[in-house]
Design a protein around this motif. Structure first.
Motif, PDB file in Angstrom:
ATOM      1  N   ARG A 397       4.865   4.942  16.181  1.00 16.99           N
ATOM      2  CA  ARG A 397       4.460   6.162  15.522  1.00 16.99           C
ATOM      3  C   ARG A 397       4.406   7.313  16.617  1.00 16.99           C
ATOM      4  O   ARG A 397       5.006   8.495  16.367  1.00 16.99           O
ATOM      5  CB  ARG A 397       3.221   5.996  14.954  1.00 16.99           C
ATOM      6  CG  ARG A 397       2.622   7.308  14.121  1.00 16.99           C
ATOM      7  CD  ARG A 397       1.442   7.133  13.625  1.00 16.99           C
ATOM      8  NE  ARG A 397       1.760   7.094  12.249  1.00 16.99           N
ATOM      9  CZ  ARG A 397       1.033   6.963  10.916  1.00 16.99           C
ATOM     10  NH1 ARG A 397      -0.446   6.867  11.411  1.00 16.99           N
ATOM     11  NH2 ARG A 397       1.402   6.532  10.096  1.00 16.99           N
ATOM     12  N   LYS A 398       3.724   7.303  17.681  1.00 17.95           N
ATOM     13  CA  LYS A 398       3.420   8.216  18.437  1.00 17.95           C
ATOM     14  C   LYS A 398       4.753   8.677  19.336  1.00 17.95           C
ATOM     15  O   LYS A 398       4.854   9.921  19.608  1.00 17.95           O
ATOM     16  CB  LYS A 398       2.560   7.916  19.452  1.00 17.95           C
ATOM     17  CG  LYS A 398       0.824   7.740  18.944  1.00 17.95           C
ATOM     18  CD  LYS A 398       0.646   9.227  18.237  1.00 17.95           C
ATOM     19  CE  LYS A 398      -0.964   9.030  17.487  1.00 17.95           C
ATOM     20  NZ  LYS A 398      -1.160  10.606  16.988  1.00 17.95           N
ATOM     21  N   VAL A 399       5.575   7.528  19.697  1.00 15.50           N
ATOM     22  CA  VAL A 399       6.411   7.814  20.496  1.00 15.50           C
ATOM     23  C   VAL A 399       7.802   8.427  19.824  1.00 15.50           C
ATOM     24  O   VAL A 399       8.638   9.201  20.301  1.00 15.50           O
ATOM     25  CB  VAL A 399       6.735   6.946  21.468  1.00 15.50           C
ATOM     26  CG1 VAL A 399       8.050   6.998  22.567  1.00 15.50           C
ATOM     27  CG2 VAL A 399       5.579   6.521  22.487  1.00 15.50           C
ATOM     28  N   TYR A 400       7.840   7.536  18.797  1.00 17.27           N
ATOM     29  CA  TYR A 400       9.122   7.806  17.925  1.00 17.27           C
ATOM     30  C   TYR A 400       8.860   8.623  16.493  1.00 17.27           C
ATOM     31  O   TYR A 400       9.797   9.156  16.009  1.00 17.27           O
ATOM     32  CB  TYR A 400      10.149   6.405  17.867  1.00 17.27           C
ATOM     33  CG  TYR A 400      10.643   5.901  18.901  1.00 17.27           C
ATOM     34  CD1 TYR A 400      11.814   6.509  19.252  1.00 17.27           C
ATOM     35  CD2 TYR A 400       9.851   5.136  19.764  1.00 17.27           C
ATOM     36  CE1 TYR A 400      12.458   6.047  20.465  1.00 17.27           C
ATOM     37  CE2 TYR A 400      10.423   4.782  20.954  1.00 17.27           C
ATOM     38  CZ  TYR A 400      11.881   5.107  21.295  1.00 17.27           C
ATOM     39  OH  TYR A 400      12.343   4.852  22.415  1.00 17.27           O
ATOM     40  N   GLY A 401       7.870   8.294  15.866  1.00 15.57           N
ATOM     41  CA  GLY A 401       7.511   8.576  14.642  1.00 15.57           C
ATOM     42  C   GLY A 401       7.657   7.423  13.486  1.00 15.57           C
ATOM     43  O   GLY A 401       8.033   6.370  14.014  1.00 15.57           O
ATOM     44  N   ASP A 402       7.322   7.705  12.532  1.00 17.10           N
ATOM     45  CA  ASP A 402       7.433   7.068  11.280  1.00 17.10           C
ATOM     46  C   ASP A 402       8.588   6.626  10.635  1.00 17.10           C
ATOM     47  O   ASP A 402       8.826   5.825   9.888  1.00 17.10           O
ATOM     48  CB  ASP A 402       6.490   7.492  10.150  1.00 17.10           C
ATOM     49  CG  ASP A 402       4.773   7.180  10.628  1.00 17.10           C
ATOM     50  OD1 ASP A 402       4.806   6.436  11.294  1.00 17.10           O
ATOM     51  OD2 ASP A 402       4.032   7.584   9.773  1.00 17.10           O
ATOM     52  N   ASP A 403       9.841   7.361  10.936  1.00 19.58           N
ATOM     53  CA  ASP A 403      10.929   7.150  10.311  1.00 19.58           C
ATOM     54  C   ASP A 403      11.994   7.991  11.241  1.00 19.58           C
ATOM     55  O   ASP A 403      11.530   8.513  12.525  1.00 19.58           O
ATOM     56  CB  ASP A 403      11.098   7.979   9.010  1.00 19.58           C
ATOM     57  CG  ASP A 403      10.447   9.281   8.920  1.00 19.58           C
ATOM     58  OD1 ASP A 403      10.678   9.873   9.783  1.00 19.58           O
ATOM     59  OD2 ASP A 403       9.907   9.800   7.871  1.00 19.58           O
ATOM     60  N   GLU A 404      13.180   7.888  10.798  1.00 25.74           N
ATOM     61  CA  GLU A 404      14.429   8.504  11.947  1.00 25.74           C
ATOM     62  C   GLU A 404      14.265   9.860  12.105  1.00 25.74           C
ATOM     63  O   GLU A 404      14.425  10.623  12.783  1.00 25.74           O
ATOM     64  CB  GLU A 404      15.768   8.063  11.201  1.00 25.74           C
ATOM     65  CG  GLU A 404      16.121   8.610  10.193  1.00 25.74           C
ATOM     66  CD  GLU A 404      17.682   8.460   9.709  1.00 25.74           C
ATOM     67  OE1 GLU A 404      18.500   9.327   9.693  1.00 25.74           O
ATOM     68  OE2 GLU A 404      17.718   7.524   9.290  1.00 25.74           O
ATOM     69  N   LEU A 405      13.368  10.856  11.164  1.00 22.85           N
ATOM     70  CA  LEU A 405      13.288  12.170  11.326  1.00 22.85           C
ATOM     71  C   LEU A 405      11.933  12.302  12.176  1.00 22.85           C
ATOM     72  O   LEU A 405      11.661  13.534  12.586  1.00 22.85           O
ATOM     73  CB  LEU A 405      12.888  12.665  10.034  1.00 22.85           C
ATOM     74  CG  LEU A 405      13.970  12.648   8.840  1.00 22.85           C
ATOM     75  CD1 LEU A 405      13.554  13.113   7.624  1.00 22.85           C
ATOM     76  CD2 LEU A 405      15.159  13.256   9.244  1.00 22.85           C
ATOM     77  N   GLY A 406      11.366  11.324  12.752  1.00 21.76           N
ATOM     78  CA  GLY A 406      10.063  11.409  13.691  1.00 21.76           C
ATOM     79  C   GLY A 406       8.945  12.083  12.866  1.00 21.76           C
ATOM     80  O   GLY A 406       7.965  12.475  13.665  1.00 21.76           O
ATOM     81  N   THR A 407       8.860  11.577  11.663  1.00 26.59           N
ATOM     82  CA  THR A 407       7.526  12.152  11.031  1.00 26.59           C
ATOM     83  C   THR A 407       6.380  11.280  11.491  1.00 26.59           C
ATOM     84  O   THR A 407       6.455  10.173  11.910  1.00 26.59           O
ATOM     85  CB  THR A 407       7.738  11.561   9.477  1.00 26.59           C
ATOM     86  OG1 THR A 407       8.939  12.205   8.965  1.00 26.59           O
ATOM     87  CG2 THR A 407       6.517  12.229   8.626  1.00 26.59           C
ATOM     88  N   ASN A 408       5.431  12.286  11.776  1.00 26.77           N
ATOM     89  CA  ASN A 408       4.017  11.804  12.453  1.00 26.77           C
ATOM     90  C   ASN A 408       4.037  11.402  13.957  1.00 26.77           C
ATOM     91  O   ASN A 408       3.145  10.968  14.430  1.00 26.77           O
ATOM     92  CB  ASN A 408       3.387  10.587  11.498  1.00 26.77           C
ATOM     93  CG  ASN A 408       2.709  10.966  10.245  1.00 26.77           C
ATOM     94  OD1 ASN A 408       2.330  11.893   9.837  1.00 26.77           O
ATOM     95  ND2 ASN A 408       3.122   9.832   9.323  1.00 26.77           N
ATOM     96  N   GLY A 409       5.276  11.780  14.435  1.00 26.23           N
ATOM     97  CA  GLY A 409       5.291  11.337  15.855  1.00 26.23           C
ATOM     98  C   GLY A 409       4.381  12.463  16.618  1.00 26.23           C
ATOM     99  O   GLY A 409       4.138  13.594  16.083  1.00 26.23           O
ATOM    100  N   ASP A 410       4.029  12.184  17.910  1.00 21.89           N
ATOM    101  CA  ASP A 410       3.075  13.064  18.901  1.00 21.89           C
ATOM    102  C   ASP A 410       3.650  12.686  20.043  1.00 21.89           C
ATOM    103  O   ASP A 410       2.799  12.445  20.953  1.00 21.89           O
ATOM    104  CB  ASP A 410       1.954  12.742  18.641  1.00 21.89           C
ATOM    105  CG  ASP A 410       0.863  13.999  19.248  1.00 21.89           C
ATOM    106  OD1 ASP A 410       1.654  15.051  19.607  1.00 21.89           O
ATOM    107  OD2 ASP A 410      -0.148  13.881  19.221  1.00 21.89           O
ATOM    108  N   ASN A 411       5.052  12.815  20.532  1.00 20.70           N
ATOM    109  CA  ASN A 411       5.336  12.182  21.702  1.00 20.70           C
ATOM    110  C   ASN A 411       5.087  13.257  22.960  1.00 20.70           C
ATOM    111  O   ASN A 411       4.997  12.961  24.254  1.00 20.70           O
ATOM    112  CB  ASN A 411       6.812  12.025  21.791  1.00 20.70           C
ATOM    113  CG  ASN A 411       7.691  13.221  21.634  1.00 20.70           C
ATOM    114  OD1 ASN A 411       7.856  14.103  22.519  1.00 20.70           O
ATOM    115  ND2 ASN A 411       8.244  13.334  20.195  1.00 20.70           N
TER     116      ASN A 411
END
Length: 570
Positions: A397-411
């Protein structure tokens, strides 16, 4: 322990999701905090075994919190912002504690160069931590000794949907490597889609234009271009100082001869199906002899550097950056590691990435091995084995996100900080690298002129590419890789979208008993034979002797062991 594959995956993300070469993945959300409501964790039965909770929230907080012992491989190159170190309460240990209720306690940490030896000692002692990263060989030992938890059910129950989607597609080979008799005994340190490491052909397109040459689509055309690059002074300095085809003696990876061999439908160093339902080692296939014969002739004709046998990656890069070399095989990583550095020296230079030229009318297929940085295992009897799966979820989740759009990511907080000055992901005892969709997202947004679906990091990339024409050397790389007509990312994507467009190693079982004893020697013999043949220090028929000796000196036994595994794991 971040292996080469992990670095390749992170670098691939770097090329498409950041500004000016800062390495980052799929963006940052608006709040940066997981939105999921904590769920009850597993409870403990009278027998001491964990039983799943009713709500299988992938990010649910374990209550009461659990202490999990682990170990860590440190890396001398890594530096961190003030106040954060490998062994203090850093952002990753805080994240796991506050979000998941997992308190990490380090049994030991050593430099990554010493990690494998230290782990061998730990396993031999029988006193292992609750969570650790091990090699395939070590995993085999632990499974055989019944020392680690079966993670099949907790993975099925707790893995986040995006991770499951990736395992069903791009990460399936890695998952198979951790599976024994149909049971998942570890969570791989996913190295991303193995197809991301496929080779394409990099060519100086300004030299092609100057000499009025076509883009090479066949091996014969490639030889013609190499000949012209050597003999027709493409750099215009009036000196015979340019090179033909730049290749290394390695058979896989950037700069290697692997892409040329693939052009002959030869697949070195991997196991391929032989048409009879069995696996055969690609390095001894008859097509390999044909490819080596062509390379030998090119060497005789001066189209391959005379120092081929001793040249390493850095010297290949020097040839490119100095303007002497205009053809080599590379992965998408070479757009940053090699190609971009030439442009900084010579802004008038230009590159094009092309599919692999083929020896005949059948399109060439790149071959890739399946490598995993390691395997995350949980000690048998640990009360909350789902903690390892939830930690992987949170890393993704943090490095990539919850889906291919990067939702919820925090890289920007948890992968790389301050424009890639600080590598924060290495502080996590669990790491994994999944498929990135960044190139496609930015490419399509540029084509449509609509960046509204992009997250913050990708919008930055969109704005950078939109705001330059490729004339600024500092921005050239990001601009170039988003031009579909010349981009290595576009070539990679076209291969990946073709059914069976890439030849992937069919053997996921790790080293066999005989391979442990013999494969290093066989590999050395292979490299020495191939180099001698290419440099015309041995006749091409020495390939036949090599095959005979390879089989006699352990290859036949390894093949038998590999096929025993294959028969039981189809």
């Amino acid at each position: 322990m971040l292996g080469k594959k992990g670095w390749s995956a992170l670098l691939a993300v770097m090329l498409t999701a950041t500004v000016l070469g800062a390495c980052s993945d799929n963006g940052k959300d608006n709040g940066g905090t997981p939105a999921n409501t904590p769920a009850p964790s597993a409870t403990t039965t009278d027998s001491g075994e964990a039983s799943p909770a009713g709500d299988a929230d992938p990010f649910g907080k374990i209550d009461p919190p659990v202490t999990m012992t682990s170990v860590l491989a440190t890396a001398g190159w890594a530096t961190f912002p003030d106040g954060e170190t490998w062994d203090n309460d850093n952002r990753w240990t805080k994240l796991y504690r506050e979000t998941l209720g997992v308190n990490l306690k380090w049994n030991w940490m050593v430099d990554s160069t010493q990690y494998d030896n230290k782990m061998n000692v730990t396993i031999a002692s029988g006193d292992i931590p609750d969570l650790m990263l091990v090699s395939k060989k070590q995993l085999n030992q632990l499974v055989e000794a019944d020392m680690v938890e079966d993670l099949t059910d907790v993975f099925d129950r707790y893995a986040m949907p995006y991770l499951k989607e990736q395992v069903a597609e791009a990460l399936a080979p890695a998952q198979k490597m951790a599976t024994y008799d149909g049971r998942l005994m570890a969570i791989p340190q996913y190295g991303g889609d193995p197809r991301d490491s496929l080779l394409t052909l990099y060519v100086r397109s300004d030299w092609l234009q100057k000499l009025n040459l076509p883009e090479p689509k066949t091996i014969d055309e490639l030889v013609q271009v190499a000949d012209a690059f050597v003999k027709q002074d493409p750099d215009g300095n009036g000196k015979p100082d340019t090179l033909g085809l730049g290749i290394l003696s390695a058979t896989m990876g950037g700069g290697s001869i692997g892409g040329f061999l693939n052009g002959f439908h030869a697949y070195p160093d991997i196991w391929i199906e032989d048409g009879s339902g069995r696996l055969a080692y690609g390095s001894i296939a008859p097509q390999m002899k044909d490819a080596l014969a062509k390379l030998q002739q090119m060497y005789k004709d001066g189209l391959i550097d005379r120092e081929f046998g001793t040249k390493d990656y850095n010297r290949l890069k020097e040839d490119v950056v100095s303007g002497k070399l205009g053809i080599f095989y590379g992965t998408i990583s070479e757009s940053a590691l090699i190609a971009a550095d030439l442009i900084k020296n010579d802004p008038n230079a230009s590159w094009i990435a092309l599919p692999l030229p083929s020896i005949d009318g059948t399109p060439a297929k790149p071959s890739v091995g399946v490598s995993v940085g390691g395997f995350h295992v949980v000690k048998k009897g640990f009360s909350n084995p789902e903690a390892a799966v939830k930690m992987m979820n949170l890393f993704v989740r943090k490095v990539y996100g919850d889906d291919e759009l990067g939702t919820n990511g925090d890289n920007k907080q948890y992968a790389w900080v301050d424009n890639a000055k600080y590598a924060m992901h290495v502080l996590s005892p669990i790491q994994g690298y999944i498929k990135d969709y960044n190139y496609r997202l930015v490419r399509d947004a540029l084509a449509s002129g609509d960046p509204s679906a992009l997250n913050e990091s990708l919008k930055d990339t969109y704005d950078l590419v939109k705001g330059t024409d490729g004339s600024d050397p500092e921005k050239w790389q990001q601009w170039w890789i988003h031009q579909p007509a010349v981009s290595p990312f576009e070539v990679r994507d076209r291969y990946q979208l073709q059914p069976d467009g890439v030849v992937i190693d069919k053997y996921f079982g790790g080293s066999t008993k005989t391979a442990d004893e013999k494969m290093s020697t066989l590999g050395k013999m292979q490299n020495e034979t191939f180099v001698k043949i290419v440099m015309n220090a041995a006749p091409i028929d020495d390939f036949d002797s090599f095959v005979t000796n390879w089989k006699k000196l352990g290859g036949d036994q390894i093949t038998q062991e590999v096929n025993e595994w294959y028969a039981s794991n189809k």
